[in-house]
Write a protein that holds these residues in place. Sequence first.
Motif, PDB file in Angstrom:
ATOM      1  N   ASP A 139       0.810  -1.224   0.000  1.00 33.95           N
ATOM      2  CA  ASP A 139       0.000   0.000   0.000  1.00 33.95           C
ATOM      3  C   ASP A 139       0.844   1.276   0.000  1.00 33.95           C
ATOM      4  O   ASP A 139       0.585   2.213   0.762  1.00 33.95           O
ATOM      5  CB  ASP A 139      -0.952   0.015   1.197  1.00 33.95           C
ATOM      6  CG  ASP A 139      -2.138  -0.919   1.023  1.00 33.95           C
ATOM      7  OD1 ASP A 139      -2.404  -1.350  -0.116  1.00 33.95           O
ATOM      8  OD2 ASP A 139      -2.811  -1.215   2.044  1.00 33.95           O
ATOM      9  N   GLY A 140       1.859   1.331  -0.834  1.00 36.83           N
ATOM     10  CA  GLY A 140       2.675   2.527  -0.986  1.00 36.83           C
ATOM     11  C   GLY A 140       3.677   2.761   0.130  1.00 36.83           C
ATOM     12  O   GLY A 140       4.253   3.843   0.229  1.00 36.83           O
ATOM     13  N   ARG A 141       3.871   1.783   0.976  1.00 35.90           N
ATOM     14  CA  ARG A 141       4.831   1.918   2.062  1.00 35.90           C
ATOM     15  C   ARG A 141       5.906   0.850   1.916  1.00 35.90           C
ATOM     16  O   ARG A 141       5.636  -0.265   1.496  1.00 35.90           O
ATOM     17  CB  ARG A 141       4.146   1.793   3.424  1.00 35.90           C
ATOM     18  CG  ARG A 141       3.131   2.921   3.683  1.00 35.90           C
ATOM     19  CD  ARG A 141       2.609   2.904   5.103  1.00 35.90           C
ATOM     20  NE  ARG A 141       3.618   3.324   6.072  1.00 35.90           N
ATOM     21  CZ  ARG A 141       3.903   4.582   6.380  1.00 35.90           C
ATOM     22  NH1 ARG A 141       3.282   5.583   5.781  1.00 35.90           N
ATOM     23  NH2 ARG A 141       4.811   4.862   7.295  1.00 35.90           N
ATOM     24  N   SER A 142       7.116   1.224   2.297  1.00 37.36           N
ATOM     25  CA  SER A 142       8.249   0.301   2.315  1.00 37.36           C
ATOM     26  C   SER A 142       8.420  -0.179   3.754  1.00 37.36           C
ATOM     27  O   SER A 142       8.665   0.620   4.654  1.00 37.36           O
ATOM     28  CB  SER A 142       9.509   1.021   1.837  1.00 37.36           C
ATOM     29  OG  SER A 142      10.631   0.187   1.988  1.00 37.36           O
ATOM     30  N   TYR A 143       8.273  -1.492   3.970  1.00 35.36           N
ATOM     31  CA  TYR A 143       8.324  -2.084   5.306  1.00 35.36           C
ATOM     32  C   TYR A 143       9.638  -2.806   5.550  1.00 35.36           C
ATOM     33  O   TYR A 143      10.219  -3.404   4.650  1.00 35.36           O
ATOM     34  CB  TYR A 143       7.198  -3.111   5.483  1.00 35.36           C
ATOM     35  CG  TYR A 143       5.843  -2.519   5.719  1.00 35.36           C
ATOM     36  CD1 TYR A 143       5.311  -2.429   7.003  1.00 35.36           C
ATOM     37  CD2 TYR A 143       5.074  -2.048   4.662  1.00 35.36           C
ATOM     38  CE1 TYR A 143       4.056  -1.899   7.219  1.00 35.36           C
ATOM     39  CE2 TYR A 143       3.815  -1.515   4.866  1.00 35.36           C
ATOM     40  CZ  TYR A 143       3.317  -1.444   6.150  1.00 35.36           C
ATOM     41  OH  TYR A 143       2.075  -0.916   6.363  1.00 35.36           O
ATOM     42  N   ARG A 144      10.035  -2.795   6.813  1.00 35.03           N
ATOM     43  CA  ARG A 144      11.120  -3.624   7.325  1.00 35.03           C
ATOM     44  C   ARG A 144      10.592  -4.219   8.633  1.00 35.03           C
ATOM     45  O   ARG A 144      10.124  -3.484   9.499  1.00 35.03           O
ATOM     46  CB  ARG A 144      12.378  -2.801   7.604  1.00 35.03           C
ATOM     47  CG  ARG A 144      12.972  -2.201   6.349  1.00 35.03           C
ATOM     48  CD  ARG A 144      14.119  -1.276   6.677  1.00 35.03           C
ATOM     49  NE  ARG A 144      14.691  -0.725   5.447  1.00 35.03           N
ATOM     50  CZ  ARG A 144      15.565   0.268   5.417  1.00 35.03           C
ATOM     51  NH1 ARG A 144      15.981   0.822   6.556  1.00 35.03           N
ATOM     52  NH2 ARG A 144      16.038   0.703   4.273  1.00 35.03           N
ATOM     53  N   SER A 145      10.658  -5.528   8.742  1.00 39.32           N
ATOM     54  CA  SER A 145      10.138  -6.158   9.955  1.00 39.32           C
ATOM     55  C   SER A 145      11.245  -6.919  10.670  1.00 39.32           C
ATOM     56  O   SER A 145      12.268  -7.268  10.081  1.00 39.32           O
ATOM     57  CB  SER A 145       8.958  -7.081   9.625  1.00 39.32           C
ATOM     58  OG  SER A 145       9.334  -8.099   8.736  1.00 39.32           O
ATOM     59  N   SER A 166       7.206  -4.137  13.084  1.00 35.96           N
ATOM     60  CA  SER A 166       7.648  -3.607  11.792  1.00 35.96           C
ATOM     61  C   SER A 166       7.711  -2.092  11.818  1.00 35.96           C
ATOM     62  O   SER A 166       7.059  -1.436  12.632  1.00 35.96           O
ATOM     63  CB  SER A 166       6.694  -4.048  10.678  1.00 35.96           C
ATOM     64  OG  SER A 166       5.427  -3.436  10.848  1.00 35.96           O
ATOM     65  N   CYS A 167       8.528  -1.565  10.912  1.00 37.11           N
ATOM     66  CA  CYS A 167       8.602  -0.127  10.672  1.00 37.11           C
ATOM     67  C   CYS A 167       8.421   0.087   9.184  1.00 37.11           C
ATOM     68  O   CYS A 167       8.801  -0.761   8.377  1.00 37.11           O
ATOM     69  CB  CYS A 167       9.951   0.429  11.123  1.00 37.11           C
ATOM     70  SG  CYS A 167      10.233   0.319  12.905  1.00 37.11           S
ATOM     71  N   ARG A 177       6.836   5.181  10.470  1.00 33.81           N
ATOM     72  CA  ARG A 177       5.886   4.656  11.446  1.00 33.81           C
ATOM     73  C   ARG A 177       6.326   3.242  11.820  1.00 33.81           C
ATOM     74  O   ARG A 177       6.683   2.449  10.953  1.00 33.81           O
ATOM     75  CB  ARG A 177       4.487   4.641  10.838  1.00 33.81           C
ATOM     76  CG  ARG A 177       3.423   4.088  11.728  1.00 33.81           C
ATOM     77  CD  ARG A 177       2.025   4.223  11.140  1.00 33.81           C
ATOM     78  NE  ARG A 177       1.934   3.632   9.824  1.00 33.81           N
ATOM     79  CZ  ARG A 177       1.202   4.115   8.824  1.00 33.81           C
ATOM     80  NH1 ARG A 177       0.519   5.220   8.988  1.00 33.81           N
ATOM     81  NH2 ARG A 177       1.164   3.502   7.674  1.00 33.81           N
ATOM     82  N   CYS A 178       6.300   2.923  13.103  1.00 32.05           N
ATOM     83  CA  CYS A 178       6.597   1.570  13.578  1.00 32.05           C
ATOM     84  C   CYS A 178       5.432   1.073  14.410  1.00 32.05           C
ATOM     85  O   CYS A 178       4.809   1.840  15.140  1.00 32.05           O
ATOM     86  CB  CYS A 178       7.853   1.540  14.452  1.00 32.05           C
ATOM     87  SG  CYS A 178       9.374   1.954  13.605  1.00 32.05           S
ATOM     88  N   VAL A 179       5.164  -0.212  14.308  1.00 35.88           N
ATOM     89  CA  VAL A 179       4.165  -0.872  15.146  1.00 35.88           C
ATOM     90  C   VAL A 179       4.884  -1.981  15.900  1.00 35.88           C
ATOM     91  O   VAL A 179       5.429  -2.900  15.287  1.00 35.88           O
ATOM     92  CB  VAL A 179       2.997  -1.438  14.319  1.00 35.88           C
ATOM     93  CG1 VAL A 179       2.020  -2.177  15.215  1.00 35.88           C
ATOM     94  CG2 VAL A 179       2.303  -0.328  13.542  1.00 35.88           C
ATOM     95  N   ILE A 180       4.902  -1.856  17.222  1.00 36.78           N
ATOM     96  CA  ILE A 180       5.566  -2.815  18.090  1.00 36.78           C
ATOM     97  C   ILE A 180       4.484  -3.569  18.858  1.00 36.78           C
ATOM     98  O   ILE A 180       3.579  -2.956  19.440  1.00 36.78           O
ATOM     99  CB  ILE A 180       6.517  -2.105  19.089  1.00 36.78           C
ATOM    100  CG1 ILE A 180       7.503  -1.197  18.346  1.00 36.78           C
ATOM    101  CG2 ILE A 180       7.236  -3.122  19.958  1.00 36.78           C
ATOM    102  CD1 ILE A 180       8.345  -1.886  17.301  1.00 36.78           C
ATOM    103  N   THR A 181       4.571  -4.882  18.866  1.00 38.36           N
ATOM    104  CA  THR A 181       3.556  -5.694  19.530  1.00 38.36           C
ATOM    105  C   THR A 181       4.029  -6.119  20.909  1.00 38.36           C
ATOM    106  O   THR A 181       5.192  -6.439  21.120  1.00 38.36           O
ATOM    107  CB  THR A 181       3.223  -6.948  18.703  1.00 38.36           C
ATOM    108  OG1 THR A 181       4.398  -7.751  18.562  1.00 38.36           O
ATOM    109  CG2 THR A 181       2.731  -6.572  17.319  1.00 38.36           C
ATOM    110  N   PHE A 182       3.097  -6.119  21.842  1.00 34.34           N
ATOM    111  CA  PHE A 182       3.358  -6.557  23.203  1.00 34.34           C
ATOM    112  C   PHE A 182       2.335  -7.627  23.538  1.00 34.34           C
ATOM    113  O   PHE A 182       1.129  -7.379  23.490  1.00 34.34           O
ATOM    114  CB  PHE A 182       3.228  -5.367  24.165  1.00 34.34           C
ATOM    115  CG  PHE A 182       3.356  -5.740  25.616  1.00 34.34           C
ATOM    116  CD1 PHE A 182       4.612  -5.922  26.187  1.00 34.34           C
ATOM    117  CD2 PHE A 182       2.226  -5.912  26.401  1.00 34.34           C
ATOM    118  CE1 PHE A 182       4.722  -6.266  27.519  1.00 34.34           C
ATOM    119  CE2 PHE A 182       2.336  -6.260  27.741  1.00 34.34           C
ATOM    120  CZ  PHE A 182       3.588  -6.436  28.293  1.00 34.34           C
TER     121      PHE A 182
END
Length: 146
Positions: free
Chosen positions: A102-108, A121-122, A132-137
Motif C-alpha cells: 500500500d505505498g509503504r516500504s516495510y522492514r520487519s 515492523s517499521c 511509522r513503527c508498530v511494536i507488539t506486546f
Amino acid sequence: MRRIPSVTAVILLVALTACAHAPEAAPTAPDYTPIAGDPAPPNARFYADCIGQAAASGAFRRASDGGGDELILFTCTGAPARAFYDALGLWSVRLGTGFLHDGRSYRSTAKVVANMFGVDSCSVDASNGDPRCVITFNAGDFLDGE
C-alpha cells in the motif's frame, strides 16, 4: 523355535501397554524467583523509545487473533520510528524481511508468515517519508480484565 516369536510378541505387547499407561510425572512447584535478566543490548533502545513515545501520546490499541492471543500494538512516528526503520536496514536485507505494501516500504524484525499479527515492523511512505513503527506486546488474558 516357534516360542521365540511368541515370547517376543508378548514382551513387546507388555512393554507397549506399560508405556501407554505409565503414571504422569508428578507436578513440580513453580519457581517464583524473579527473573534477573541481563543488561539490554543496544537495539533494545529502539523498542523502548518507540513504546515510550506511543504510550505518552496514547497511540496504542488492542489486537486479538481470536485464538486467545491478546496484543497491545504500540505505534510510534517521527524520530523514534525513523531511527528504528534505519536500524532495521541491514537486518531486513539479511533476513529478507523487507516488503512493499500500500505505498509503504516495510522492514520487519521477523518474516511475515501468514499475516502481520505479532510481527514488529517499521515503514516509510514512498512519497513523503512519514516513518511509522508498530511494536507488539503480548499482554495475555489480563488485558480484557476477565
